[in-house]
Enzyme design. Structure first.
Site, PDB file in Angstrom:
ATOM      1  N   GLY A 129     -21.913  48.478  15.382  1.00 61.11           N
ATOM      2  CA  GLY A 129     -22.085  49.920  15.458  1.00 61.11           C
ATOM      3  C   GLY A 129     -20.759  50.608  15.195  1.00 61.11           C
ATOM      4  O   GLY A 129     -19.874  50.047  14.533  1.00 61.11           O
ATOM      5  N   ARG A 157     -20.255  45.452  27.894  1.00 63.37           N
ATOM      6  CA  ARG A 157     -20.847  45.426  29.222  1.00 63.37           C
ATOM      7  C   ARG A 157     -20.738  44.009  29.779  1.00 63.37           C
ATOM      8  O   ARG A 157     -20.985  43.025  29.074  1.00 63.37           O
ATOM      9  CB  ARG A 157     -22.319  45.858  29.180  1.00 63.37           C
ATOM     10  CG  ARG A 157     -22.526  47.350  28.970  1.00 63.37           C
ATOM     11  CD  ARG A 157     -22.069  48.160  30.174  1.00 63.37           C
ATOM     12  NE  ARG A 157     -22.343  49.588  30.037  1.00 63.37           N
ATOM     13  CZ  ARG A 157     -21.490  50.466  29.548  1.00 63.37           C
ATOM     14  NH1 ARG A 157     -20.298  50.055  29.122  1.00 63.37           N
ATOM     15  NH2 ARG A 157     -21.806  51.754  29.490  1.00 63.37           N
ATOM     16  N   GLU A 206     -18.731  45.481  39.258  1.00 65.55           N
ATOM     17  CA  GLU A 206     -17.513  46.283  39.159  1.00 65.55           C
ATOM     18  C   GLU A 206     -17.390  47.184  40.377  1.00 65.55           C
ATOM     19  O   GLU A 206     -18.352  47.851  40.750  1.00 65.55           O
ATOM     20  CB  GLU A 206     -17.531  47.113  37.871  1.00 65.55           C
ATOM     21  CG  GLU A 206     -17.507  46.251  36.615  1.00 65.55           C
ATOM     22  CD  GLU A 206     -17.457  47.053  35.321  1.00 65.55           C
ATOM     23  OE1 GLU A 206     -17.492  48.320  35.389  1.00 65.55           O
ATOM     24  OE2 GLU A 206     -17.378  46.443  34.256  1.00 65.55           O
ATOM     25  N   HIS A 249     -12.015  47.969  33.390  1.00 63.67           N
ATOM     26  CA  HIS A 249     -12.925  48.831  32.630  1.00 63.67           C
ATOM     27  C   HIS A 249     -12.213  50.112  32.160  1.00 63.67           C
ATOM     28  O   HIS A 249     -12.621  51.237  32.487  1.00 63.67           O
ATOM     29  CB  HIS A 249     -14.157  49.201  33.462  1.00 63.67           C
ATOM     30  CG  HIS A 249     -15.334  49.599  32.619  1.00 63.67           C
ATOM     31  ND1 HIS A 249     -16.640  49.382  32.999  1.00 63.67           N
ATOM     32  CD2 HIS A 249     -15.410  50.202  31.404  1.00 63.67           C
ATOM     33  CE1 HIS A 249     -17.461  49.831  32.066  1.00 63.67           C
ATOM     34  NE2 HIS A 249     -16.731  50.349  31.090  1.00 63.67           N
TER      35      HIS A 249
END
Length: 329
Positions: free
Chosen positions: A159, A241, A270, A289
């Site tokens: 993408g 992810r 997380e 993250h």
């Protein structure tokens, strides 16, 4: 003249001022100002009576929340991923769901390459080696790593972010392989990318980088079989992810030498618990993250999520509608 009341919304995280400025004076909103995740009970209380919700990744948006907010018309996610939202249930109830693509593409691609270089050249390990006082002299075999330049990168998910990674890979003279549900002729023309099967990508890549969406089909898409199919000299990079990867299998792969190592910005749980075995491995680079944590990206996410929320509440089609069928229907 009687003034019409403003639409009500709940902003479930302390977004940047550039986003709040979009809403101010146009929406009657309450905001969760703490950096801690709002307790579930507090979220369910705050959404009662609102028409809009601006959510973040830690906020689970599901049937229970929709039941608590029967007047909800839009959920604007402060993220490009939206696996925290039950989109099917939202669509069933006629609720718009939006996200923030584009603005965090460069930042996430940059952090991907930071993970690649840190993993292959043992940057974190070297930093700790120096700071611990272990560096006594220059040695021919001291902290020898692998070169990124001229290697083969396998991108899973081509993408916007995947293509931005491919663009950076080209500057490192990398051969670019990719696995994607559909062919991407533009990426092939621009970066010399080659569409291959998952099996070929795993077998041929020096770097396997994940940039696909997370859903039930992609959950644990990288497990023991896939890790064993990779080169022993390869690294796995995940800035998408955490649940795309079976973390227990990844620990074994890195601990037992199935692969060279891994660079991870995301995890199944997380924050990552400090007793997680991945943190005991020197060949695993870990980040909290921060893939989109650049000033430009986070301001862009705040602005775009606010604009999406406002558009839907004002009766305009949001620019980044995840479930367009709701609007068209």
């Amino acid at each position: 003249m009687r003034r019409m009341s403003l639409p009500k919304a709940y902003v479930g995280l302390p977004i940047q001022e550039v986003g709040l400025a979009v809403l101010r004076g146009k929406i009657d909103y309450r905001i969760w100002e703490s950096t801690d995740v709002p307790p579930r009970e507090r979220v369910l209380e705050e959404v009662r009576g609102v028409e809009g919700l601006l959510a973040g990744i830690p906020i689970r948006v599901d049937a229970e929340l929709f039941d608590a907010a029967p007047g909800l018309r839009v959920v604007s996610n402060y993220a490009v991923g939206y696996d925290n939202i039950d989109v099917a249930e939202a669509t069933k109830r006629g609720i718009c769901v939006t996200n923030t693509p584009g603005v965090l593409t460069a930042a996430t691609a940059d952090i991907t390459f930071a993970l690649i270089l840190a993993s292959m050249r043992r940057v974190i390990e070297a930093n700790e080696f120096l700071r611990s006082g272990s560096w006594k002299n220059w040695e021919p075999e001291l902290l020898v790593g692998r070169e990124a330049t001229g290697s083969t990168i396998g991108i899973i998910g081509m993408g916007q972010i995947g293509q931005a990674v491919a663009k950076r890979a080209k500057s490192f003279d990398m051969e670019v392989l990719y696995f994607n549900p559909t062919r991407k002729p533009e990426a092939e023309a621009a970066y010399g990318a080659r569409l291959v099967s998952m099996e070929e990508l795993l077998a041929e890549s020096d770097i396997v980088s994940l940039h696909t969406v997370f859903n039930e089909k992609t959950k644990n898409m990288i497990g023991e079989a896939e890790l064993r199919a990779m080169k022993k000299t390869a690294v796995l990079i995940n800035a998408a992810r955490g649940a795309l990867v079976d973390q227990k299998a990844l620990y074994r792969a890195c601990a037992e030498g199935w692969i060279w190592g891994a660079g991870l910005d995301v995890f199944v749980q997380e924050p990552l618990p400090l007793d997680d075995p991945l943190l005991t491995l020197k060949n695993v680079t870990t980040l909290p993250h921060i893939g989109s944590a650049s000033r430009a990206a986070r301001d862009g996410m705040a602005r775009k999520s606010a604009e999406n929320l406002l558009a839907a509440l004002e009766g305009r089609k949001p620019a980044n509608l995840v479930n367009p069928g709701v609007w068209e229907g």
